[in-house]
Scaffold this motif. Structure first.
Motif, mmCIF file in Angstrom:
data_model
loop_
_atom_site.group_PDB
_atom_site.id
_atom_site.type_symbol
_atom_site.label_atom_id
_atom_site.label_comp_id
_atom_site.label_asym_id
_atom_site.label_seq_id
_atom_site.Cartn_x
_atom_site.Cartn_y
_atom_site.Cartn_z
ATOM 1 N N MET A 198 0.850 -1.181 0.000
ATOM 2 C CA MET A 198 0.000 0.000 0.000
ATOM 3 C C MET A 198 0.890 1.236 0.000
ATOM 4 N N MET A 199 0.537 2.235 -0.799
ATOM 5 C CA MET A 199 1.288 3.479 -0.849
ATOM 6 C C MET A 199 0.350 4.642 -0.532
ATOM 7 N N SER A 200 0.776 5.512 0.383
ATOM 8 C CA SER A 200 -0.004 6.707 0.711
ATOM 9 C C SER A 200 0.910 7.917 0.691
ATOM 10 N N TYR A 201 0.335 9.087 0.382
ATOM 11 C CA TYR A 201 1.130 10.312 0.332
ATOM 12 C C TYR A 201 0.234 11.522 0.547
ATOM 13 N N GLN A 202 0.857 12.626 0.961
ATOM 14 C CA GLN A 202 0.201 13.924 1.101
ATOM 15 C C GLN A 202 0.949 14.922 0.228
ATOM 16 N N THR A 203 0.270 15.977 -0.215
ATOM 17 C CA THR A 203 0.897 16.944 -1.110
ATOM 18 C C THR A 203 0.649 18.366 -0.628
ATOM 19 N N PRO A 204 1.458 19.330 -1.128
ATOM 20 C CA PRO A 204 1.161 20.752 -0.884
ATOM 21 C C PRO A 204 -0.052 21.192 -1.696
ATOM 22 N N ASP A 205 -0.434 22.451 -1.536
ATOM 23 C CA ASP A 205 -1.633 22.958 -2.209
ATOM 24 C C ASP A 205 -1.464 22.999 -3.726
ATOM 25 N N ILE A 206 -0.267 23.332 -4.188
ATOM 26 C CA ILE A 206 -0.014 23.405 -5.629
ATOM 27 C C ILE A 206 0.706 22.140 -6.054
ATOM 28 N N VAL A 207 0.096 21.385 -6.973
ATOM 29 C CA VAL A 207 0.691 20.113 -7.388
ATOM 30 C C VAL A 207 0.906 20.112 -8.895
ATOM 31 N N ALA A 208 1.975 19.456 -9.296
ATOM 32 C CA ALA A 208 2.277 19.221 -10.700
ATOM 33 C C ALA A 208 3.331 18.133 -10.736
ATOM 34 N N GLY A 209 3.241 17.259 -11.705
ATOM 35 C CA GLY A 209 4.240 16.211 -11.817
ATOM 36 C C GLY A 209 3.633 14.829 -11.821
ATOM 37 N N MET A 210 4.490 13.838 -12.047
ATOM 38 C CA MET A 210 4.079 12.458 -12.188
ATOM 39 C C MET A 210 4.777 11.573 -11.165
ATOM 40 N N VAL A 211 4.135 10.438 -10.877
ATOM 41 C CA VAL A 211 4.710 9.414 -10.009
ATOM 42 C C VAL A 211 4.774 8.110 -10.791
ATOM 43 N N HIS A 212 5.897 7.400 -10.671
ATOM 44 C CA HIS A 212 6.050 6.085 -11.282
ATOM 45 C C HIS A 212 6.311 5.080 -10.166
ATOM 46 N N VAL A 213 5.473 4.038 -10.110
ATOM 47 C CA VAL A 213 5.592 3.010 -9.080
ATOM 48 C C VAL A 213 6.143 1.741 -9.727
ATOM 49 N N LEU A 214 7.264 1.256 -9.207
ATOM 50 C CA LEU A 214 7.908 0.068 -9.742
ATOM 51 C C LEU A 214 8.224 -0.897 -8.605
ATOM 52 N N TYR A 215 8.502 -2.151 -8.964
ATOM 53 C CA TYR A 215 8.968 -3.112 -7.967
ATOM 54 C C TYR A 215 9.985 -4.041 -8.619
ATOM 55 N N VAL A 222 10.695 -5.393 -2.993
ATOM 56 C CA VAL A 222 11.436 -4.141 -3.066
ATOM 57 C C VAL A 222 10.625 -3.187 -3.942
ATOM 58 N N VAL A 223 10.254 -2.026 -3.385
ATOM 59 C CA VAL A 223 9.400 -1.066 -4.087
ATOM 60 C C VAL A 223 10.207 0.181 -4.391
ATOM 61 N N ILE A 224 10.124 0.637 -5.642
ATOM 62 C CA ILE A 224 10.838 1.836 -6.084
ATOM 63 C C ILE A 224 9.813 2.874 -6.526
ATOM 64 N N ILE A 225 9.906 4.076 -5.972
ATOM 65 C CA ILE A 225 9.025 5.176 -6.358
ATOM 66 C C ILE A 225 9.878 6.285 -6.955
ATOM 67 N N ARG A 226 9.494 6.748 -8.148
ATOM 68 C CA ARG A 226 10.178 7.855 -8.809
ATOM 69 C C ARG A 226 9.171 8.957 -9.108
ATOM 70 N N THR A 227 9.655 10.195 -9.042
ATOM 71 C CA THR A 227 8.818 11.325 -9.439
ATOM 72 C C THR A 227 9.513 12.105 -10.543
ATOM 73 N N GLU A 228 8.698 12.768 -11.353
ATOM 74 C CA GLU A 228 9.245 13.638 -12.400
ATOM 75 C C GLU A 228 8.336 14.843 -12.575
ATOM 76 N N ASP A 229 8.893 15.917 -13.118
ATOM 77 C CA ASP A 229 8.067 17.101 -13.374
ATOM 78 C C ASP A 229 7.411 16.953 -14.741
ATOM 79 N N TYR A 230 6.566 17.926 -15.085
ATOM 80 C CA TYR A 230 5.812 17.828 -16.327
ATOM 81 C C TYR A 230 6.660 18.098 -17.570
ATOM 82 N N ARG A 231 7.919 18.441 -17.363
ATOM 83 C CA ARG A 231 8.816 18.571 -18.508
ATOM 84 C C ARG A 231 9.584 17.282 -18.766
#
Length: 444
Positions: A138-155, A194-203
């Motif tokens: 299970m993965m949970s997260y909280q964010t700031p008010d302004i959000v942008a970007g992507m999440v990639h979930v791998l294992y 083993v769980v790998i989480i990556r984030t990237e911006d919209y560029r």
């Protein structure tokens, strides 16, 4: 000759300066007309343009976190600009602000500085958690008010092409404002993952990565139907052997509608129906011993283009009240659950029921987005036995957060049913509900 050449260079510089003066724009932006507010991934620049009629716009130039120069343009139509392009919070970023006239001539720039806050893809990991779950994690997260970007979930798993250990992508999704909780069940069974989480911006630039080791996957098993007792608290189950409706069809193993497909009569449904007034009514499952519940699944019959009984066919046997219009009225979709709540207890007659899970889709959700769309959509029709055997079943699942608590009883409440309104007429006015098959999963 040398003196003439020297004189020529001086004159050339003089005329060059004169040309610059001809294209220069003399009004400068005032420092007092600018202020900044740090926000996730950048800053908001508030500005007040001079009132001179020659001023048309302003330009803001700065370098983003990769050193690329960025140009932002502001006008009288607004009073602020978002200066983005940053991830980790920074202080004292240099920017140059100039005014522009209607001839697209720029004034001499003034230098200003601004601060930023961590962007959503960077701050994502500050409150992101990966914990054990049933057959996965299970993965949970909280964010700031302004959000942008992507999440990639791998294992870490076995690549089916190379048969070698590899990082396998499970899901990519935009960061949700406010946060989210997601559940991942893995096809490759391992005691620990083993769980790998990556984030990237919209560029498309990778921002951060984090690895969680040794995430235990709690294994589950399905409870056999003969191990369960279904308690119809208010006696709402429609029981008819002739029409093949009743509690026993909830646990007969038919998850797609195979029996109905092979039936000789369209009135033979081989399913469960409850009502009238079944919405919000409790149904209790006795698991005969204290166990750790994992989830329940509720299935619907796949669309086989076989009509459901309606009043035009007249009265059929063992009808609840002898009327011809209280059961299906030719409609299936408006009796399938859209919102379900599940409670647990060790005393079925007590008041200590604990809410352990729920499932929710709005009752007016567009059909293509409903869990039951393959049960009712005209775009999905089973035409023969071969297609039925190859098709995946359609179900909604109420998943429970892993706990050390053990319970004997589960209470199932269907809170809402998907809406069906045609020509201003709502068919299911007696609040019937149907569930084709019901499965209970517990910790192995």
């Amino acid at each position: 000759m040398k003196h003439k050449l020297f004189l020529f260079v001086i004159l050339l510089g003089f005329f060059a300066c004169q040309d610059d003066d001809d294209t220069s724009f003399g009004i400068k932006m005032s420092q007092e007309g600018i202020r900044f507010k740090p926000v996730p991934g950048g800053a908001v620049m508030y500005y007040t343009l001079p009132s001179e009629s020659d001023v048309f716009a302003l330009n803001v130039r700065y370098s983003d976190f990769r050193g690329h120069e960025v140009l932002k343009v502001g006008s009288y139509g607004c009073d602020s600009l978002i200066l983005d392009g940053f991830n980790q919070a920074q202080k004292g970023i240099l920017a140059r602000v100039s005014l522009v006239n209607r001839s697209n001539e720029e004034s001499s720039p003034i230098e200003v500085t601004f601060d930023t806050e961590d962007s959503a893809p960077y701050a994502f990991f500050d409150q992101a958690e990966v914990t054990s779950f049933w057959n996965g994690f299970m993965m949970s997260y909280q964010t700031p008010d302004i959000v942008a970007g992507m999440v990639h979930v791998l294992y870490l798993g076995t690549n089916p092409l190379t048969q070698q250990l590899d990082t396998l992508l499970l899901k990519s999704f935009p960061i949700n404002q406010g946060g989210d909780t997601l559940f991942f069940q893995l096809q490759q069974e391992r005691a620990n993952n083993v769980v790998i989480i990556r984030t990237e911006d919209y560029r498309g630039y990778r921002v951060r990565q984090k690895i969680w080791d040794n995430i235990e996957a709690y294994q589950t098993r399905k409870v056999n139907g003969n191990e369960l007792e279904f308690i119809d608290v208010q006696g709402l189950s429609v029981e008819s052997e002739n029409d093949k409706v009743g509690v026993k069809y909830l646990f007969d193993g038919d998850t797609k509608g195979e029996q109905r497909r092979n039936a000789n009569s369209m009135l033979s449904l081989y399913t469960f129906l409850a009502g009238p007034q079944a919405w919000g009514a409790p149904f209790i499952l006795d698991m005969k011993e204290k166990v750790t519940p994992a989830s329940i699944r509720i299935y619907g019959m796949l669309n086989m283009n076989i009509k459901f009984p309606s009043a035009v066919h007249g009265k059929w046997s063992n009808h609840v009240d002898g009327d011809t219009g209280d059961w299906w009225l030719g409609v299936y979709r408006d009796k399938l659950p859209s919102a379900i709540t599940v409670y647990a207890s060790n005393d079925k007659d007590g008041n200590d029921w604990v809410k352990i899970g729920n499932f929710y889709q709005h009752y007016n959700t567009s059909e293509e987005f409903r869990w039951s769309h393959r049960c009712t959509s005209k775009d999905f029709v089973i035409k023969d036995i071969e297609a039925l055997e190859a098709a995946d079943p359609a179900y909604c699942e109420v998943e429970f957060v892993p706990s050390q608590e053990k319970y004997r009883y589960l209470k199932l409440v269907v809170d809402e049913i998907f809406n069906f309104n045609q020509y201003g007429w709502t068919y299911n006015k007696s609040f019937y509900l149907t569930m084709h098959e019901l499965e209970v999963y517990i910790k192995k």
